[in-house]
Motif scaffolding. Structure first.
Motif, PDB file in Angstrom:
ATOM      1  N   THR A 517      -7.724 -68.178  42.816  1.00 11.84           N
ATOM      2  CA  THR A 517      -6.572 -68.196  41.905  1.00 11.84           C
ATOM      3  C   THR A 517      -6.337 -69.610  41.396  1.00 11.84           C
ATOM      4  OG1 THR A 517      -4.909 -68.587  43.606  1.00 11.84           O
ATOM      5  CG2 THR A 517      -5.510 -66.301  43.210  1.00 11.84           C
ATOM      6  N   TYR A 518      -5.515 -69.720  40.370  1.00  5.63           N
ATOM      7  CA  TYR A 518      -5.256 -71.003  39.718  1.00  5.63           C
ATOM      8  C   TYR A 518      -4.636 -72.029  40.661  1.00  5.63           C
ATOM      9  CZ  TYR A 518      -5.914 -68.818  35.112  1.00  5.63           C
ATOM     10  OH  TYR A 518      -6.414 -68.195  34.013  1.00  5.63           O
ATOM     11  N   SER A 519      -4.949 -73.295  40.396  1.00  2.00           N
ATOM     12  CA  SER A 519      -4.385 -74.390  41.189  1.00  2.00           C
ATOM     13  C   SER A 519      -2.983 -74.768  40.733  1.00  2.00           C
ATOM     14  CB  SER A 519      -5.266 -75.628  41.072  1.00  2.00           C
ATOM     15  OG  SER A 519      -6.589 -75.331  41.412  1.00  2.00           O
ATOM     16  N   ILE A 582      -9.751 -69.167  49.984  1.00  2.00           N
ATOM     17  CA  ILE A 582      -9.828 -70.490  50.612  1.00  2.00           C
ATOM     18  C   ILE A 582      -9.732 -71.484  49.471  1.00  2.00           C
ATOM     19  CG2 ILE A 582     -11.331 -72.126  51.785  1.00  2.00           C
ATOM     20  CD1 ILE A 582     -12.349 -69.796  53.456  1.00  2.00           C
ATOM     21  N   GLY A 583      -8.736 -72.352  49.535  1.00  2.00           N
ATOM     22  CA  GLY A 583      -8.570 -73.286  48.428  1.00  2.00           C
ATOM     23  C   GLY A 583      -7.640 -74.411  48.814  1.00  2.00           C
ATOM     24  N   LYS A 584      -7.531 -75.359  47.871  1.00  3.80           N
ATOM     25  CA  LYS A 584      -6.742 -76.555  48.144  1.00  3.80           C
ATOM     26  C   LYS A 584      -5.285 -76.331  47.771  1.00  3.80           C
ATOM     27  CE  LYS A 584     -10.126 -79.693  48.995  1.00  3.80           C
ATOM     28  NZ  LYS A 584     -10.749 -80.561  48.017  1.00  3.80           N
ATOM     29  N   ILE A 585      -4.407 -76.893  48.587  1.00  2.00           N
ATOM     30  CA  ILE A 585      -3.022 -77.058  48.153  1.00  2.00           C
ATOM     31  C   ILE A 585      -2.809 -78.559  47.980  1.00  2.00           C
ATOM     32  CG2 ILE A 585      -2.161 -74.967  49.240  1.00  2.00           C
ATOM     33  CD1 ILE A 585      -0.984 -76.800  51.453  1.00  2.00           C
ATOM     34  N   PHE A 586      -1.784 -78.933  47.227  1.00  2.00           N
ATOM     35  CA  PHE A 586      -1.610 -80.328  46.840  1.00  2.00           C
ATOM     36  C   PHE A 586      -0.231 -80.801  47.274  1.00  2.00           C
ATOM     37  CE2 PHE A 586      -4.509 -78.129  44.115  1.00  2.00           C
ATOM     38  CZ  PHE A 586      -5.563 -79.007  43.909  1.00  2.00           C
ATOM     39  N   LEU A 587      -0.221 -81.861  48.070  1.00  2.22           N
ATOM     40  CA  LEU A 587       1.039 -82.347  48.616  1.00  2.22           C
ATOM     41  C   LEU A 587       1.297 -83.770  48.142  1.00  2.22           C
ATOM     42  CD1 LEU A 587       0.299 -81.058  52.221  1.00  2.22           C
ATOM     43  CD2 LEU A 587       1.546 -79.866  50.407  1.00  2.22           C
TER      44      LEU A 587
ATOM     45  N   ALA B 207     -11.233 -65.385  25.399  1.00  4.48           N
ATOM     46  CA  ALA B 207     -12.379 -64.757  26.065  1.00  4.48           C
ATOM     47  C   ALA B 207     -13.460 -65.767  26.442  1.00  4.48           C
ATOM     48  CB  ALA B 207     -12.967 -63.675  25.160  1.00  4.48           C
ATOM     49  N   THR B 208     -13.527 -66.886  25.737  1.00  2.00           N
ATOM     50  CA  THR B 208     -14.587 -67.855  26.052  1.00  2.00           C
ATOM     51  C   THR B 208     -14.043 -69.185  26.567  1.00  2.00           C
ATOM     52  OG1 THR B 208     -14.596 -68.549  23.747  1.00  2.00           O
ATOM     53  CG2 THR B 208     -16.227 -66.896  24.377  1.00  2.00           C
ATOM     54  N   HIS B 209     -12.738 -69.304  26.708  1.00  2.00           N
ATOM     55  CA  HIS B 209     -12.171 -70.565  27.207  1.00  2.00           C
ATOM     56  C   HIS B 209     -11.219 -70.303  28.360  1.00  2.00           C
ATOM     57  CE1 HIS B 209     -13.357 -71.580  23.072  1.00  2.00           C
ATOM     58  NE2 HIS B 209     -13.639 -72.754  23.594  1.00  2.00           N
ATOM     59  N   GLU B 210     -11.324 -71.115  29.375  1.00  3.55           N
ATOM     60  CA  GLU B 210     -10.433 -71.016  30.519  1.00  3.55           C
ATOM     61  C   GLU B 210     -10.029 -72.445  30.844  1.00  3.55           C
ATOM     62  OE1 GLU B 210      -8.178 -69.889  32.517  1.00  3.55           O
ATOM     63  OE2 GLU B 210      -9.228 -68.117  33.229  1.00  3.55           O
ATOM     64  N   TRP B 211      -8.769 -72.656  31.205  1.00  2.00           N
ATOM     65  CA  TRP B 211      -8.332 -74.033  31.453  1.00  2.00           C
ATOM     66  C   TRP B 211      -8.808 -74.530  32.824  1.00  2.00           C
ATOM     67  CZ3 TRP B 211      -5.244 -75.183  35.563  1.00  2.00           C
ATOM     68  CH2 TRP B 211      -4.561 -74.117  36.152  1.00  2.00           C
ATOM     69  N   MET B 212      -9.118 -73.608  33.717  1.00  2.00           N
ATOM     70  CA  MET B 212      -9.682 -74.009  35.010  1.00  2.00           C
ATOM     71  C   MET B 212     -11.050 -73.358  35.131  1.00  2.00           C
ATOM     72  SD  MET B 212      -8.122 -73.234  38.805  1.00  2.00           S
ATOM     73  CE  MET B 212      -9.041 -71.840  39.462  1.00  2.00           C
ATOM     74  N   PHE B 213     -12.045 -74.129  35.503  1.00  2.00           N
ATOM     75  CA  PHE B 213     -13.357 -73.545  35.753  1.00  2.00           C
ATOM     76  C   PHE B 213     -14.102 -74.404  36.757  1.00  2.00           C
ATOM     77  CE2 PHE B 213     -15.636 -76.448  32.823  1.00  2.00           C
ATOM     78  CZ  PHE B 213     -14.595 -76.872  32.014  1.00  2.00           C
ATOM     79  N   ASN B 214     -15.325 -74.055  37.061  1.00  2.00           N
ATOM     80  CA  ASN B 214     -16.094 -74.793  38.059  1.00  2.00           C
ATOM     81  C   ASN B 214     -17.299 -75.461  37.417  1.00  2.00           C
ATOM     82  OD1 ASN B 214     -15.181 -74.072  41.077  1.00  2.00           O
ATOM     83  ND2 ASN B 214     -14.743 -72.377  39.700  1.00  2.00           N
ATOM     84  N   GLN B 215     -17.634 -76.609  37.964  1.00  2.00           N
ATOM     85  CA  GLN B 215     -18.843 -77.300  37.518  1.00  2.00           C
ATOM     86  C   GLN B 215     -19.724 -77.605  38.717  1.00  2.00           C
ATOM     87  OE1 GLN B 215     -17.946 -80.922  35.367  1.00  2.00           O
ATOM     88  NE2 GLN B 215     -17.994 -79.859  33.411  1.00  2.00           N
ATOM     89  N   ILE B 216     -21.000 -77.825  38.417  1.00  2.00           N
ATOM     90  CA  ILE B 216     -21.878 -78.411  39.425  1.00  2.00           C
ATOM     91  C   ILE B 216     -22.502 -79.639  38.811  1.00  2.00           C
ATOM     92  CG2 ILE B 216     -24.086 -78.170  40.587  1.00  2.00           C
ATOM     93  CD1 ILE B 216     -23.255 -75.820  41.864  1.00  2.00           C
ATOM     94  N   GLU B 217     -22.366 -80.717  39.539  1.00  2.00           N
ATOM     95  CA  GLU B 217     -22.817 -82.013  39.084  1.00  2.00           C
ATOM     96  C   GLU B 217     -23.991 -82.406  39.952  1.00  2.00           C
ATOM     97  OE1 GLU B 217     -20.796 -83.510  36.891  1.00  2.00           O
ATOM     98  OE2 GLU B 217     -21.621 -85.529  36.875  1.00  2.00           O
TER      99      GLU B 217
END
Lengths: 801, 344
Positions: A517-519, A582-587, B207-217
């Motif tokens: 879920t969103y952060s 499982i995810g981060k919370i921010f304090l 549909a093609t944009h999300e403000w949170m996503f994952n990357q691999i660097e």
């Protein structure tokens, strides 16, 4: 950047197909995102001339136009308002593919009888030709166009839509792209030096220019023209502007835009009569300085912006937009043409602050060459002479406090080998770089090359940049493909990652679906976690400009996300829902980045357990949730105690703290009905939350082996009468403390009839076993009695008879 | 005595033939072979006979006993077969089995694990870093000082720090690249890391944009690491993830923190390069940005760019399942609809 292939051919003799040019540019870093072919399907469309216009016998609004096509004459019905005898027009014969002006669909032109008159062909509008959306009248061509020629030969073109990366402002120009095309196709670029006659008094005697902020304006050039006649630009210029996506305005504005597209240098034209004191100053704006830009908007400037001012006031926001006070109008006759270089950062910051992204600012903010203003100014002045019939004052004002020497870089063949893995000789490298106008000189020492960077390449400053130039020209595809052969770093694992993965796997094996879920969350969601609907968590961190109220705060808990997800999935009524994240919370931390803690959160809910033909599965309750925690901990090799808890989100009395080594690491329990209601959860839900980082610190990676006893075990089942206040754990501890006890299993808990008030009955199986010998009945009896005595002594426990 | 033995045996065999169920068979066993049976008594009373007679009778009696036992075993198993195969006990095997509650990892977790495993196999190590970052690590350290035009491509979610005097600007990281810098600051080459993690952009979702996503660097630094090595590494990766038949294209691109810069694309698996909607009619699908680590980035962390070189790459993780499974809306990933999640 939209680039017309026809325009490109002014500077480089392109013979390759447009698609090949597009491919080469794309591979070299100028990605061609689209190609528009103008006139690709204009097979039966010719240049014609209107010879005569006669009224339509049966319709007032329609007229009959006689068109001369050179080889023949035809008469067609036409409704356009701008029919004029003598005009050159685009004439489509029957069979031509045109865009229907009403439907917007492409259709083949058929012979038609319009109000009783046969019409074999059509005089076309821009929309019908697919050039633009204009459909008010027919397209009028310049008189110079040859009669009878195919329109495609005159107007056909291919427009390349190039995504210019922000390091290449030089390629935000046709000449810049021409240089790239020439380098990629082994050709030469030729740009004619502009020339024009000057007359009258010297510009220095008519105008003065001062740069008061030389750090932000390294160069300012200007020329002065008089006797300007404002009017429309010629068709060829208008066409090129249109092809580049710009609207023609008038000859003066069009010339400044044309030169910007051609050279990449934005220019500005001031109505010189309105420039107070005939004086130009480049200075920082005053904080709050009011200014009305050309787009008729009153703006407030800040001291971080740069303005062009005359003797009295600001007349332009430098590099971004001019002002209304000195705007060129139809009455303008004298013009000061500005061509300058401004600091990239100040333009970028200013255009963001004013929310004003213009063609000029988009170029300046990327850093233009200081050599460009003079060349572009001369070109613009020449075109002004040609198109407006003006005279040019003698000379040019060129204030150049920021003059720089051309850049030189010591480069080597060895460097190319080191970074690209390709063996190229010094000669090969020199030949490659020279295609892009880099001047190269072999120093004679080893494989060294002294490279002088052409003035327009503001992006090339070091060896790595030159290496990329070499790679671009030889082509990335010609670089070999090898596997890393360098030494491996010291092996290192990320123990927290392994621990997290193990936890994920166990949760999955326990039947839980992982969610992400969103952060970010809202205060409203965080408040819902308390039955009193007030925020009770640690201080949250807020985003400066929240995208929405729902996404305002960094989450201080995983609970809102998982409870909201549970609700969203409640409609699938037939099944239990087990979720975990499982995810981060921010304090919040003072003057530091927030603390990021990794948490595990899980929910279980089953108002309606899955239907099954042999009886439904047992519904979820507290002990099902606890079983999950116990399984997780036992798989991780962690021993924990469960104490009554007081977490506010959970229902009092059905609420436990998970304690490891005296340290509370998590909670579990039934979601408080008021919290559940706040989230719209209409089933009983159980929540587990564990601080994964604490748990990680108690992990036990060292496993030990206990030999399996070869001796038989003895089972004793007992029923104990215990005070309700005494917990099972207290009883279990006493029993398990005895060395011969191998296992303690509670198999029934009962209170009610036959059990005295205030008591409960615990049925417990005790399994006795020794690792050393077979236990005798006497031995077991003795230990068993001992246990019962202790229980009786400590908790008043009696055997239930 | 011998006659008695023979008679008993023939009696036993005759009886056995008549037996039709397991219960009668058990009675038979007790009668003829049980501890109290005539047979057992005879065998027990052998000691009373003369040695010669004992040998003869004993041998014969034992022989017959073994035969009777064998026959019993056969009879028993054939009677059991009859019982076990009787149709009265047959189940409807088409009835549904009791469901076992099974969980799944989120598809993004699955892909992250898969991608990490591929690079771990090539000697890379996983590194992680904070999601809330200093402006410095997200931008300056990567050659994007304040007011740099390239920052425009990273719509940034800034944290509210303005109320605290002297607080350095912090943000939700817009890419995983800051972790490169953090690792280089604390580790000396050779370095070979991959960094999975969440990143954030100030962006409206569709549909093609999300403000949170994952990357691999990815980052590899050592002496003599070349663009050819970058190509080889990414080539192997692309084919592991997208299939052995994929064509891989490397072209020049610009990212401020690498030079030379690289864009990696694979040929479109929908149209095999012919051009279609999926690939925007180019025949190629861009997968990631990469390049040789910029000398200024190395210098800033105290690694001498004239001695060491290296490459870096970064890609969006959700893009892989989107392409692989034809997922038509990126918002499904964090919408967490079980009907979606349980497909993977």
């Amino acid at each position: 950047m939209k680039v017309s292939l026809k325009w490109l051919r002014d500077y480089v003799p392109v013979t390759e197909a447009a698609s090949e040019i597009a491919h080469k540019l794309t591979m070299a870093g100028l990605e061609v995102e689209g190609m528009q072919v103008i006139g690709g399907d204009w097979k039966n469309i010719f240049v014609g001339e209107i010879l005569a216009i006669n009224p339509h016998p049966n319709a007032d609004r329609l007229r009959l136009a006689t068109v001369n096509l050179g080889s023949k004459q035809v008469t067609v019905v036409c409704g356009a308002p701008n029919l004029t005898i003598g005009d050159k027009i685009a004439f489509a014969e029957v069979g031509a593919e045109l865009i229907d002006g009403h439907t917007g669909q492409k259709a083949q032109l058929k012979p038609a009888k319009i109000r009783g008159v046969v019409s074999e062909g059509m005089i076309c509008s821009e929309k019908e030709l697919g050039i633009s959306g204009t459909h008010e009248g027919i397209l009028v061509l310049p008189q110079s166009v040859q009669l009878g020629m195919l329109l495609a030969d005159y107007m056909g073109d291919t427009i390349l839509d190039i995504a210019v990366t922000s390091n290449r402002p030089d390629c935000m120009s046709v000449i810049g792209v021409a240089r790239e095309v020439a380098a990629q196709t082994d050709k030469q670029v030729s740009v004619r030096a502009p020339a024009y006659a000057e007359e009258g008094p010297a510009i220095h005697s008519l105008a003065a220019i001062e740069i008061k902020a030389p750090d932000l304006c390294p160069r300012y050039c200007a020329s002065l023209i008089t006797g300007v006649k404002i009017g429309p630009s010629p068709s060829w210029l208008q066409q090129r502007l249109l092809a580049s996506g710009m609207r023609p305005i008038n000859n003066v504005v069009d010339v400044t835009n044309y030169v910007m597209l051609e050279y990449g240098q934005p220019l500005h034209a001031f109505d010189f009569k309105k420039v107070q004191d005939h004086r130009i100053e480049v200075r920082r704006a005053q904080e709050g300085e009011p200014f009305k830009t050309l787009d008729d908007i009153d703006r407030k400037l800040t001291k971080d912006m740069l303005v062009i001012a005359d003797g009295k006031r600001a007349v332009a926001v430098a590099g971004i937009m001019g002002g209304q006070s000195t705007e060129v109008t139809d009455a303008t006759a004298e013009i000061l043409i500005e061509s300058a270089t401004f600091n990239a950062a100040v333009i970028h910051r200013g255009s963001l602050a004013l929310n004003l992204r213009t063609e000029a600012s988009l170029r300046f903010e990327k850093g233009l060459s200081r050599e460009l203003p003079l060349i572009a100014l001369k070109r613009a002045t020449q075109l002004m002479v040609e198109l407006t019939g003006c005279r040019v004052a003698k000379g040019i004002i060129d204030v150049y406090p920021g003059k720089e020497d051309s850049k030189q870089i010591l480069f080597s063949a060895w460097e190319v080998k080191r970074l690209l893995g390709v063996d190229l000789s010094v000669d090969e490298i020199i030949r490659t770089l020279e295609k892009l106008s880099f001047e190269c000189e072999s120093t004679g020492i080893a494989e060294e090359i002294l490279v002088t960077v052409p003035w327009w390449r503001t992006d090339v400053t070091n060896k790595a940049d030159l290496t990329e130039e070499v790679a671009r020209i030889i082509g990335y595809e010609s670089i070999p493909t090898t596997m890393l052969s360098s030494s491996l770093p010291e092996p290192q694992t990320l123990p927290m990652r392994s621990f997290r993965q193990k936890t994920q796997d166990i949760m999955v094996h326990c039947g839980f679906q992982e969610i992400i879920t969103y952060s970010l969350t809202s205060m409203e969601m965080l408040q819902k976690l308390s039955p009193k609907n007030e925020y009770i968590g640690p201080q949250p961190v807020r985003t400066a400009h929240p995208m929405s109220r729902e996404l305002e705060y960094l989450r201080t808990s995983l609970r809102p996300g998982i409870l909201a997800t549970l609700v969203r999935n409640q409609r699938y009524k037939e099944a239990t829902i087990n979720l975990f994240e499982i995810g981060k919370i921010f304090l919040y931390k003072e003057k530091d980045l927030p603390e990021e803690r990794e948490m595990l959160c899980a929910v279980l809910s089953s108002a309606q357990p899955k239907l099954f033909w042999r009886g439904n599965a047992d519904p979820v309750d507290f002990y099902v949730a606890k079983g999950v925690v116990e399984t997780l901990l036992s798989q991780l090799g962690i021993e924990a105690a469960f104490n009554p808890g007081d977490d506010a989100s959970l229902l009092s009395g059905r609420n436990a703290v998970i304690v490891v080594d005296g340290d509370p690491v998590g909670v579990l329990g039934e979601v408080h009905p008021r919290v559940a209601r706040a989230f719209d959860i209409n089933d009983t839900a159980y929540l587990i939350e564990i601080d994964l980082e604490k748990l990680f610190s108690y992990r036990n990676d060292v496993k030990s082996y206990t030999p399996i006893s070869r001796y038989p075990s003895t089972i004793r089942d007992i029923a104990l009468l215990v005070d309700v206040a005494v917990s099972y754990e207290q009883i279990r501890k006493v029993i398990a403390a005895s060395p011969l006890v191998n296992q303690v299993i509670l198999f029934d808990l009962y209170s009610g009839e036959q059990v005295p008030q205030g008591k409960k009955s615990l049925a417990i199986r005790i399994i006795y076993q020794s690792a050393e010998h077979t236990l005798t009945d006497a031995e077991v009896d003795e230990v068993h009695k001992e246990i019962l005595d202790i229980l009786n002594h400590e908790f008043g426990v009696t055997l239930r008879s | 005595m011998l006659d008695k033995v023979e008679w008993l045996a023939s009696q036993a065999f005759a009886d056995l033939n008549k037996i039709a169920n397991l219960k009668d068979l058990e009675d038979w066993r007790v009668r003829y072979l049980g501890r109290k049976s005539d047979f057992s008594q005879i065998l027990r009373s052998l000691s009373a006979l003369s040695p010669d007679e004992r040998r003869v009778v004993g041998a014969r009696a034992n022989d017959l006993k073994v035969k009777l036992e064998e026959t019993l075993t056969q009879k028993k198993s054939s009677l059991e077969d009859v019982v076990l195969s009787s149709s009265a006990e047959a189940l409807d095997v088409t009835l549904p089995g009791r469901p076992v509650k099974a969980g799944r990892l989120h598809p993004v977790t699955q892909i992250l694990n898969e991608v990490c495993d591929i690079f771990i196999g090539m000697g890379f190590q996983v590194a992680e870093g904070p999601q809330v970052e200093w402006e410095y690590y997200n931008f300056e350290a990567l050659n994007m000082p304040a007011d740099h035009a390239a920052r425009d491509s990273f719509a940034t979610l800034w944290m509210d720090y303005e109320s605290e005097p002297g607080h350095r600007p912090m943000l939700l990281r817009t890419h995983t690249s800051p972790v490169q810098v953090r690792v280089m600051e604390r580790t000396r080459p050779p370095i070979r890391i991959i960094v999975p993690g969440r990143v954030y952009r100030y962006e409206a979702t569709d549909a093609t944009h999300e403000w949170m996503f994952n990357q691999i660097e990815g980052l590899a630094i050592d002496t003599n690491i070349t663009l050819a090595d970058l190509k080889g590494t990414l080539y192997e990766f692309a084919r592991s993830i997208f299939g052995k038949d994929r064509k891989v294209r490397f072209r020049c691109d610009y990212f401020p923190f690498v030079e030379p810069g690289v864009d990696m694309a694979i040929d479109c698996f929908m149209c095999a390069g012919a051009g279609c909607r999926l690939c925007g009619y180019t025949g190629w699908i861009e997968i990631m940005g990469a390049g040789m680590v910029h000398p200024d980035v190395l210098r800033r962390v105290g690694i001498d760019p004239d001695v060491y070189s290296g490459f870096a790459f970064g890609m969006g993780v959700e893009r892989i399942p989107i392409l692989r499974y034809g997922i038509d809306d990126i918002r499904l990933f964090f919408g967490n609809d079980l009907k979606f999640l349980q497909q993977f």
